[in-house]
Design an enzyme around this catalytic site. Sequence first.
Site, PDB file in Angstrom:
ATOM      1  N   PRO B  83       0.862  -1.181   0.000  1.00 17.89           N
ATOM      2  CA  PRO B  83       0.000   0.000   0.000  1.00 17.89           C
ATOM      3  C   PRO B  83       0.897   1.229   0.000  1.00 17.89           C
ATOM      4  CG  PRO B  83      -0.074  -1.141   2.131  1.00 17.89           C
ATOM      5  CD  PRO B  83       1.015  -1.764   1.333  1.00 17.89           C
ATOM      6  N   TYR B  85       0.943   5.842  -0.340  1.00 16.61           N
ATOM      7  CA  TYR B  85       0.178   7.081  -0.366  1.00 16.61           C
ATOM      8  C   TYR B  85       1.118   8.230  -0.699  1.00 16.61           C
ATOM      9  CZ  TYR B  85       2.053   8.027   4.301  1.00 16.61           C
ATOM     10  OH  TYR B  85       2.890   8.244   5.366  1.00 16.61           O
ATOM     11  N   ASP B 186       6.180   0.151   1.996  1.00 16.42           N
ATOM     12  CA  ASP B 186       7.163   0.796   1.125  1.00 16.42           C
ATOM     13  C   ASP B 186       8.335   1.430   1.854  1.00 16.42           C
ATOM     14  OD1 ASP B 186       5.084   3.740   0.234  1.00 16.42           O
ATOM     15  OD2 ASP B 186       5.970   3.098   2.137  1.00 16.42           O
ATOM     16  N   ASP B 187       8.334   1.447   3.178  1.00 18.49           N
ATOM     17  CA  ASP B 187       9.493   2.037   3.845  1.00 18.49           C
ATOM     18  C   ASP B 187      10.363   1.020   4.580  1.00 18.49           C
ATOM     19  OD1 ASP B 187       7.605   3.602   6.603  1.00 18.49           O
ATOM     20  OD2 ASP B 187       7.582   1.589   5.742  1.00 18.49           O
ATOM     21  N   GLU B 272      -2.766  -7.577  12.162  1.00 23.83           N
ATOM     22  CA  GLU B 272      -2.240  -8.842  11.631  1.00 23.83           C
ATOM     23  C   GLU B 272      -3.073 -10.016  12.132  1.00 23.83           C
ATOM     24  OE1 GLU B 272      -0.524  -6.536  13.230  1.00 23.83           O
ATOM     25  OE2 GLU B 272       0.967  -5.743  11.826  1.00 23.83           O
ATOM     26  N   HIS B 299      12.108  -3.038  10.092  1.00 26.77           N
ATOM     27  CA  HIS B 299      10.993  -2.093  10.039  1.00 26.77           C
ATOM     28  C   HIS B 299      11.524  -0.663  10.092  1.00 26.77           C
ATOM     29  CE1 HIS B 299       7.216  -0.086  11.185  1.00 26.77           C
ATOM     30  NE2 HIS B 299       6.628  -1.135  10.665  1.00 26.77           N
ATOM     31  N   ARG B 301      11.899   3.301   9.099  1.00 23.32           N
ATOM     32  CA  ARG B 301      10.964   4.376   8.762  1.00 23.32           C
ATOM     33  C   ARG B 301      11.785   5.584   8.330  1.00 23.32           C
ATOM     34  NH1 ARG B 301       5.998   4.647  10.422  1.00 23.32           N
ATOM     35  NH2 ARG B 301       6.258   6.849  10.859  1.00 23.32           N
TER      36      ARG B 301
END
Lengths: 334, 326
Positions: B83, B85, B186-187, B272, B299, B301
Site C-alpha cells: 500500500p 500514499y 514501502d518504507d 495482523e 521495520h 521508517r
Amino acid sequence: MPKRRDILAIVLIVLPWTLLITVWHQSTIAPLLAVHKDDGGDSRRDLAQGSDSKEYCLSDRDIVEVVRTEYVYTRPPPWSDTLPTIHIITPTYSRPVQKAELTRLANTLLHVPNLHWILVEDSQRRTPLVTRLLRDTGLNYTHLNVETPRNYKLRGDMRDPRIPRGTMQRNLALRWLRETFNKNSSQSGIVYFADDDNTYSLELFEEMRTTRKVSVWPVAFVGGLRYESPKVNAAGKVYGWKTVFDPHRPFAIDMAGFAVNLRLILQRSQAYFKLRGVKGGYQESSLLRELVTLNDLEPKAANCTKILVWHTRTEKPVLVNEGKKGFTDPNIEI
Amino acid sequence: MKVKLKNVFVIYFLVSVIGLMYALLQLGQPCDCSQHLRSASDLMHGKDKKISQLLSEVKRLQARGKDSELEGQALPVIYAITPTYARLVQKAELVRISQTFLHVKNFHWIVVEDSPVKTQLVSELLAQSGLRFTHLHTETPKEHKLKESDPNWLKPRGVEQRNLALQWLRENRELSEEGVVYFADDDNTYSLRLFDEIRSTKRVSVWPVGLVGGLRFERPLVEKGRVVGFYTAWKPNRPFPMDMAGFAIALQLLLANREAQFDMLAERGYLESSLLQSLVSIEELEPRADNCTKVLVWHTRSEKPKMKQEELLQKQGLGSDPSIEV
C-alpha cells in the site's frame, strides 16, 4: 547533311569508349585493374579475400549478437572493458539501522556495472558485521576504517563536534585511491560520495559515468527545500546555485550532488575535505574549490531538471523496551 | 609524313581497340583463379569451423536458459502487496524497494495507492521499474484517514488497500497456481535472502523482524521446529503478536478462505491477527530464517524531510517548480 564518312568516323571513335565504359562499370574489373597497376597478382588475391571475408565477418557478427542476447542476468553485472569504473565512497558508522541501510544500498549497487564500493567504517577495527555483509553481497569492494577521535570531555561517546561526520573516512578513501592508482595510468574512473541513507536511482550512475572533470545535478530534500539544484544557463554552463541556505558558497551543493573524474583526484593529490574550521555547508566547497572552477562544471540530469537522488534520512528507531524484563539478545545481529 | 586528320583518327582508333582488348584479356585471366579459389576455400573452412563453434555455444546457452526457465516455472510466484500514499518521500521509497525487488525471480508487485485515481508518479515509476506489476487504487474513507497532526499509530493504515489487493488476487488467480503473498510496506528494508524464505511457504511462514515493537527485533520462539510463543514486549497477548513484515501466506490458503481479510476496526496492533486468526493456528506456523534466529527484514521508517525554506518560499509565491517531480 552529315556525310556517311563522318558518321562512320564518329562511330569508330565512340564505340571503343562505350565498350570500355560498360566494362569498367563491372566492379570486379575496376579494382582488379587498379590493383594490377600497383602490384602483382598477390594483392589481387588479397583483395578478393577481403571482399569475401567481409561477407563472412557479417555472419560472424550475426551469430555473436545472438549469443549476447541470450545472456542470463547475473548479480552484479559482468565487468565491461569499455565502461569507466564508478568508485563509490560510503562512510558508515555503527548504529541500529546500519545493517539495514547497507543492505538496501547494496541491493541498489548490485544493478550497476563496473562498480567499486569503498566502504569506510568509523571504527577502531573493521567490524564483523560489515565484513560479512560486504562478502555476502558479491560486490567488488574495498573495506577500510578510520576512527574519528572522540571528544572525551563530553559525557558519553560523543565524537569531536569540530570534525563533520564522515570527513576522515572520505579522506581516507581519497588517499587509498591515490595510493592504489597510478597518476599516469589510462584507467578511467569516476568518484562519487554516496552516504548510506540516501536513495539513488539507477539512472544517476549512468549520468555520472560521462564525467570529464566534475559533474553536478539536483538533489531532493536538502536545504529545507523540495530540492536544491545548480543554475544552468542556455549555453549549458553552471552559473549559480538554486538554494536558500547560503547560495553564495563557492559550491552550494550537497555531497550527493556531484561526481569527480578519478584522473582529477589523482592529479590534484593534495585536495582533501577540510577537517577543522569548516562552516556548516562548506564541506563540499572545501574539496571542490581545489579541483575545479564553476565554469568547468558539467550539468547532468537533463541540464539539472530531473531528480535522480534523494537525501532521505532514516528515523532513529525507538528501542524503549530493550533491556526491560530480560528483553535483550545481543546474539542476534540486526 | 604529313599529319593528316585521317591518320590521327586511325592511330586513335587502333590505340583504343588495343586498350579494350587488353582490358578484356585481363578479365579473362584463368591462371590466378585457382590460387584465389584455394585461399578463399581455406578461409571458408576457417569461418565454417568458427560458425559451428558458435552455434554449439548458442545451443548450450539456450539449454541452460531453458533449464532456468523450467526452474522458474516451478518457482512459486511471490506476490508483494504494497500500500502506498502520496507524500514527499513516496517516490524515493518506491524507487528504493523496486531496486531490491528487481533481484527477485518470479516476482509480482501489487501496488495499491490510497487515492481516488491512479497517479502519474506511480504509474510511470511502475512502467519504468522493469518489474511485473499490478497497479490498483482505493481511497481510505475520510473517517478512517489520519490527519497531518495525528501520530501514525492512531488509525490503522493501508487496510482498505491491502484488502483490495487480496480481492484482486481472489478474482484473478486460480487455486492451481502456486504463489505466496507477502505484505511489503514501502518504507521497510528487505534482504534478498528473505525472499528465498518466503518462497518455501506452505501455509503461513514466520520470521524475525528488526527494529520493531520498541525492541532491536521481535521474533517467534521456536522449539523442535514449531512456534511455541513470541519474543515481543508490546502487547504480547495478541493472538499473533507479529508485525506485517514478519509473515507470508500461501496464495492457495487465501483463495480457499475467501472471507479472510484485514479488519478496519481492529484495535491498535491487532491488524495482523485479524487476518491470520481465520487462516491458521499457532501450531501450524512454519518458522523460517534458521528457526527464527536471523533478521532478514527491518521495520525502517524514513524521516519527514524538513521543508521550512520551501514553505517560506511558497508563501512568497517563489516555490520550487512543481513540474519537477520529487
